[in-house]
Design a protein around this motif. Structure first.
Motif, PDB file in Angstrom:
ATOM      1  N   UNK A  42      54.445  16.199  74.976  1.00 39.91           N
ATOM      2  CA  UNK A  42      54.142  17.318  73.923  1.00 39.91           C
ATOM      3  C   UNK A  42      53.067  18.005  74.116  1.00 39.91           C
ATOM      4  N   UNK A  43      51.623  17.297  74.697  1.00 40.26           N
ATOM      5  CA  UNK A  43      50.588  17.954  74.574  1.00 40.26           C
ATOM      6  C   UNK A  43      50.376  18.718  76.017  1.00 40.26           C
ATOM      7  N   UNK A  44      51.225  18.681  76.767  1.00 38.16           N
ATOM      8  CA  UNK A  44      51.100  19.531  78.246  1.00 38.16           C
ATOM      9  C   UNK A  44      50.754  20.957  77.921  1.00 38.16           C
ATOM     10  N   UNK A  45      50.201  21.419  78.905  1.00 37.07           N
ATOM     11  CA  UNK A  45      49.767  22.808  78.671  1.00 37.07           C
ATOM     12  C   UNK A  45      49.675  23.645  79.920  1.00 37.07           C
ATOM     13  N   UNK A  46      49.992  24.903  80.137  1.00 37.16           N
ATOM     14  CA  UNK A  46      49.844  25.712  81.042  1.00 37.16           C
ATOM     15  C   UNK A  46      49.124  27.154  80.813  1.00 37.16           C
ATOM     16  N   UNK A  47      48.477  27.119  79.563  1.00 34.68           N
ATOM     17  CA  UNK A  47      47.859  28.629  79.255  1.00 34.68           C
ATOM     18  C   UNK A  47      46.526  28.241  79.453  1.00 34.68           C
ATOM     19  N   UNK A  48      45.739  27.344  79.067  1.00 36.01           N
ATOM     20  CA  UNK A  48      44.344  27.197  79.316  1.00 36.01           C
ATOM     21  C   UNK A  48      43.786  25.802  80.002  1.00 36.01           C
TER      22      UNK A  48
ATOM     23  N   UNK B  47      56.599  23.293  69.899  1.00 40.66           N
ATOM     24  CA  UNK B  47      57.575  22.841  68.738  1.00 40.66           C
ATOM     25  C   UNK B  47      57.663  21.523  68.829  1.00 40.66           C
ATOM     26  N   UNK B  48      57.756  20.652  69.881  1.00 42.15           N
ATOM     27  CA  UNK B  48      57.819  19.323  69.983  1.00 42.15           C
ATOM     28  C   UNK B  48      56.771  18.612  69.615  1.00 42.15           C
ATOM     29  N   UNK B  49      55.582  19.172  69.741  1.00 42.98           N
ATOM     30  CA  UNK B  49      54.359  18.360  69.097  1.00 42.98           C
ATOM     31  C   UNK B  49      54.367  18.703  67.626  1.00 42.98           C
ATOM     32  N   UNK B  50      54.652  19.663  67.021  1.00 43.98           N
ATOM     33  CA  UNK B  50      54.930  19.842  65.565  1.00 43.98           C
ATOM     34  C   UNK B  50      55.736  18.654  65.057  1.00 43.98           C
ATOM     35  N   UNK B  51      56.828  18.742  65.781  1.00 40.99           N
ATOM     36  CA  UNK B  51      57.976  17.829  65.186  1.00 40.99           C
ATOM     37  C   UNK B  51      57.522  16.350  65.561  1.00 40.99           C
ATOM     38  N   UNK B  52      56.810  15.953  66.484  1.00 44.55           N
ATOM     39  CA  UNK B  52      56.459  14.721  66.737  1.00 44.55           C
ATOM     40  C   UNK B  52      55.389  14.194  65.361  1.00 44.55           C
ATOM     41  N   UNK B  53      54.534  15.173  65.130  1.00 46.09           N
ATOM     42  CA  UNK B  53      53.612  14.720  63.971  1.00 46.09           C
ATOM     43  C   UNK B  53      54.425  14.795  62.413  1.00 46.09           C
ATOM     44  N   UNK B  54      55.348  15.716  62.339  1.00 49.71           N
ATOM     45  CA  UNK B  54      56.002  15.791  61.058  1.00 49.71           C
ATOM     46  C   UNK B  54      56.957  14.503  60.876  1.00 49.71           C
TER      47      UNK B  54
END
Length: 343
Positions: free
Chosen positions: A225-231, A208-215
């Motif tokens: 915003x580009x941190x990840x735990x899934x893959x 959600x934060x990543x989309x907001x940063x771009x918009x």
């Protein structure tokens, strides 16, 4: 009624998927291209030039051919012998959407050759076919439409929406010389079938934060915003260069970095105006690229740095015979000179 074509040339962009937390959701087109020319012929032939020319299969496992076959099947016509020429800037099996580019190129070329039209507004039939074959929309949607796309599947069909991309965004990719081992399917097998609620919330927050940063063009928080735990943690185990290269990019001034698709390429973002508008001391993208290459080299992972931009343009027909333009009507398409394949 559209007529059959004797030949057609199409271009499709490379894509970068996931952007960190957006696993199987986000994908963005890059200004790196694959050009495919299909001509009716007496017998089948296929020539590949540029990136991956020695690795790309030339049998029915090739996704360009699968796309062409599916297009002719939708048109209800047999596939004729074709002479196919591929010129590609997209590294093969590196996490930059080479398979999606080939599939979309084949579908688009096949549809043009047959003269068959698919439903567009409200149905997006080309997206449905490409995502159904690929299994997810994160690469094929930006390959078709360009820009940064977020996609979903309702259980019945795919949808995709465009997210605004800041104009000053530059892309720096570390591309290992060796392709990923096992391909995307085996890399997916590394991922856990179940995740914890804490990890799900972690990724939801960042997506959600990543989309907001771009918009909103607030790129200062992309690092988080580009941190990840899934893959990425799971894939980083078998690709030890990933986190070393990401850290090197950030230390050199990148505003965000992530594993591109299933890897092994690593993407970093920075802001800039392009080499023509900057003094050498201002070219942060060059510093980031060198830092990424050097960090990987220190652990024995040789590779190159690609510097490019997001592409707002997706797949398109460059030329065909008979032409799309007739009489006083002249149709212009984006100019992308691929006389050579170097960036």
């Amino acid at each position: 009624m559209p007529e059959e074509k004797k030949s057609v040339t199409v271009r499709v962009p490379a894509t970068t998927a996931n952007l960190g937390p957006g696993y199987d959701v986000l994908g963005m087109a890059l200004d790196i291209w694959q050009e495919v020319t299909c001509e009716r012929a007496e017998e089948f032939s296929m020539v590949t030039k540029g990136e991956g020319e020695e690795m790309v299969p030339k049998d029915k496992s090739n996704l360009i051919l699968k796309g062409i076959e599916r297009a002719f099947e939708m048109a209800g016509k047999p596939v004729p012998p074709l002479k196919i020429t591929v010129v590609s800037q997209i590294p093969f099996m590196r996490g930059m959407g080479s398979s999606s580019a080939g599939l979309v190129a084949g579908l688009l070329a096949g549809l043009a050759l047959t003269g068959h039209e698919l439903a567009v507004e409200g149905e997006e039939a080309l997206l449905q076919e490409a995502a159904r074959i690929e299994g997810h929309p994160d690469n094929v949607s930006p390959a078709i439409y360009g820009g940064l796309q977020m996609g979903l599947h309702t259980g019945e069909r795919y949808f995709t929406h465009r997210i605004k991309v800041p104009e000053r965004l530059q892309c720096v990719l570390f591309v290992p010389d060796e392709p990923k081992k096992g391909g995307t399917t085996q890399n997916r097998a590394l991922l856990k079938p179940e995740i914890s609620r804490a990890d799900a919330v972690f990724n939801l927050q960042r997506l959600a934060f990543l989309v907001s940063c771009f918009e909103t063009n607030q790129l200062g928080h992309l690092k988080y915003a580009m941190e990840d735990r899934l893959h990425q943690p799971q894939r980083g185990v078998v690709m030890p260069h990933v986190f070393q290269v990401m850290k090197a990019a950030t230390d050199a001034g990148a505003i965000g970095s992530y594993l591109s698709g299933a890897g092994p390429a690593v993407m970093a973002f920075c802001e800039g105006r392009g080499v023509q508008l900057q003094q050498k001391t201002e070219r942060i993208e060059e510093r980031i690229g060198k830092a990424m290459v050097d960090a990987a080299d220190r652990i024995g992972c040789k590779g190159r740095a690609f510097i490019t931009y997001p592409s707002q343009i997706g797949a398109h027909i460059v030329s065909c015979d008979p032409p799309l333009s007739t009489g006083a009507l002249h149709r212009f398409t984006p100019f992308r000179a691929l006389a050579g394949v170097n960036l």
